[in-house]
Scaffold this motif. Structure first.
Motif: not given
Lengths: 293, 293, 293
Positions: A177-202
């Motif tokens: 819902q967040t990316v839909l709202a952002a892109k529809m309004a012409g905004l950039a959409a930035l995705d969630q953080a990954v807190v598992e900071i040593r897990d490149d695969q994740r």
């Protein structure tokens, strides 16, 4: 802000980490007065903001520079905003946006600064609470200075009382819902953080999912995540090559009056062509922008 | 109602099953006049309601006691509500809520009863139709006596003409929107039933998914499911222990002016701390509430 | 339109493909003036429309016959609609619907034609953009001639700037919201195309997912996909048989005053009974309708 693949956060009270920004290839940087800075250190961090921003500018920081203020309505928000607007930044990050009035208030402060002759700044809004997600369509269109939204999965799931998983089905609704709202309004959409900071695969898997949903970049907590985000939100050379082949095939099909054609096992028409054009176009723009740097 | 992990339903026309309630550790019980009771038996079941509730109270039933009435607007709803309000219950379960007016009507009946000196009762609303899901944000905030919402996946998927799967992607949108509406309005959120009554693994997987989404408990169809729900919606001792370790690490980080720190491979700041506090707090409240019993 | 399992598209400028329609068992056919027909050929294709429709009717085409016009507001839309309404079709497909006014405009043109004595036509609306998805609940209820909605995953994901995957989690939100809006408004819901035209397994998996969500049929790009869609959106004989057994068990349970009973490991009550009745009923209707043909 549509070319921001990586948005790196660092705590405002850790000058040693902030001073490393110029050596990191993030598309945008955030000096974080909110969650990253403990309560007791916020005032001191705020007081040093102008100096640290000056240092970064003197080092010819590439990438946009933002300050994340504390939640509007909190004890710190006003002083944070004042300090941020006194520094030579590109915009402010406003966490936990929930009501259009919040954004308009920040927008008014920015407008005042512009009226005094400063260059226009933009706002990045954090959608990271139940109310933020529920009202995100209205929020995205509420303030012209809003340039991007980010989705904060950890805060959202804390607010709703759930739990995070690697697959992330528990946030799929909110993240969609967040990316839909952002892109529809012409905004950039930035995705969630990954807190598992040593897990490149994740991080890679999570970034792939974000990109599939329509996000153009991702919050990063460490320099390593910046490298991964820049890679994952760029098109791989073979993807771009395939896009160029597809566009060539389309020109040929068009010359033969064929509107929908079979290309490497896929039926191609309007939407897939547009996507290929966007892919190739973005790759070219990224190449140009790298060349400029 | 925020500590309801298990909501056990039994048909109102099966006194032998109802009389076993006092031996079952459900957090809440429902005497079901709706789907569980065949049309021909509804009137008789209603007539016995007061007696069976009296029996359960005499046995010192632990856990909340509800009556599920038939859908408002149906031939039975009014008589059901009258019978329910004449018995010594904790609240009524209203199935298939679709419009705020439905809930306000029930709320008015409860208010009248309170005005006559009875103790306040609460309403549990069933979100289990297309209209219910589409309007759930408004429904959740429409009536102050509403204490909880449950999501009814079987009814929902029947209404929309789909099919159920073990993974449940077909209801992820509806289940996500319902928990968002409930928690945002401050209500308890109770997750869908698992009709595969002999499949513990499926119940556990479904409950884990519900908990991740933010649900606090689950509909149960049998005593065995109550055991599983109580387990799945409580925190495992090792989770609580990990939460206590994390909070200790946070106190140390704070003392060292560190707002975001690496704990066992995760970058911890605001939201993860809040979640750990909620987890440890809930575990302590559950422990206290068990001690009281 | 609730029995449309397969909606086959073919380009309006390829008469050889259109003339094969009578040999294909699709439930509905679409002559596509939009994405399937190159810009340069649209006018010529439009001019041939009446003739090709006449040919198909002379061949006693089974199944409904539609024309997809270009996007309303585009240079072609008006001429497309005029040509479509002059031909002996069953309705028009309107791509990229985003605002109720678009549909009402088409509806008015249809009403005018009816007022002149022609038989009523229906509209199939394409939900395939961010605005379409965001406004789909209002769109679905905006025009009485609207008979069906289809969800266009490729266009949607192009519009939002994402990427398609075989699992389709990137469109789950949009696909779920669209089927909810359609079915709630009493419309037929038609699921996304699969552009991997030689991958039967992918089509089957995608169709199964669509059916689970509540879709009643699917867009088809080739005759082979029509076969697969007809199969996947019909009930397998063993499913129907199981439904009949379940309904028999329910009659017995009812005779014994049992409202919820254990049937082959599942607890059965209201919703599962209704679903079995719908399944058996649909199978019987499909059998009747096949017999008619």
């Amino acid at each position: 802000m549509n070319l921001v693949r990586s948005l790196l956060f660092a705590p405002a009270n850790q000058p040693d980490r902030l001073k490393k920004f110029p050596r990191i290839a993030a598309d945008a940087f955030v000096i974080d007065l909110e969650d990253g800075t403990p309560e007791a250190d916020k005032a001191a961090a705020r007081a040093q903001l102008n100096e640290i921003v000056g240092f970064l500018r003197a080092q010819a920081l590439r990438g946009l520079l933002f300050v994340r203020i504390n939640e509007t309505g909190s004890a710190h928000a006003e002083a944070d905003l004042r300090a941020a607007l006194a520094a030579d930044i590109d915009g402010v990050v406003v966490p936990k946006i929930e009501a259009p009035a919040q954004l308009r208030e920040i927008g008014a402060a920015l407008a005042l600064r512009e009226a005094l002759g400063a260059r226009p700044l933009s706002i990045v809004g954090g959608v990271e609470s139940m109310r933020g997600v529920a009202h995100v369509l209205a929020l995205a269109e509420s303030e012209p200075r809003l340039g991007a939204l980010y989705f904060g999965a950890e805060d959202y799931i804390t607010d709703i009382g759930g739990q995070r998983t690697p697959e992330g089905l528990e946030v799929l609704y909110a993240r969609s819902q967040t990316v839909l709202a952002a892109k529809m309004a012409g905004l950039a959409a930035l995705d969630q953080a990954v807190v598992e900071i040593r897990d490149d695969q994740r991080f890679r898997a999570d970034a792939a999912c974000g990109r599939e949903l329509g996000y153009g970049g991702k919050i990063c907590l460490l320099p390593r995540q910046v490298e991964l985000a820049n890679e994952m939100f760029s098109s791989a050379p073979e993807e771009v090559e395939r896009g160029r082949r597809l566009l060539a095939a389309a020109r040929e099909a068009d010359a033969n009056s064929v509107g929908a054609f079979d290309f490497e096992g896929r039926m191609i028409d309007g939407p897939l062509l547009k996507r290929a054009r966007a892919l190739v176009g973005l790759a070219d723009r990224v190449a140009d922008s790298s060349a400029e740097k």
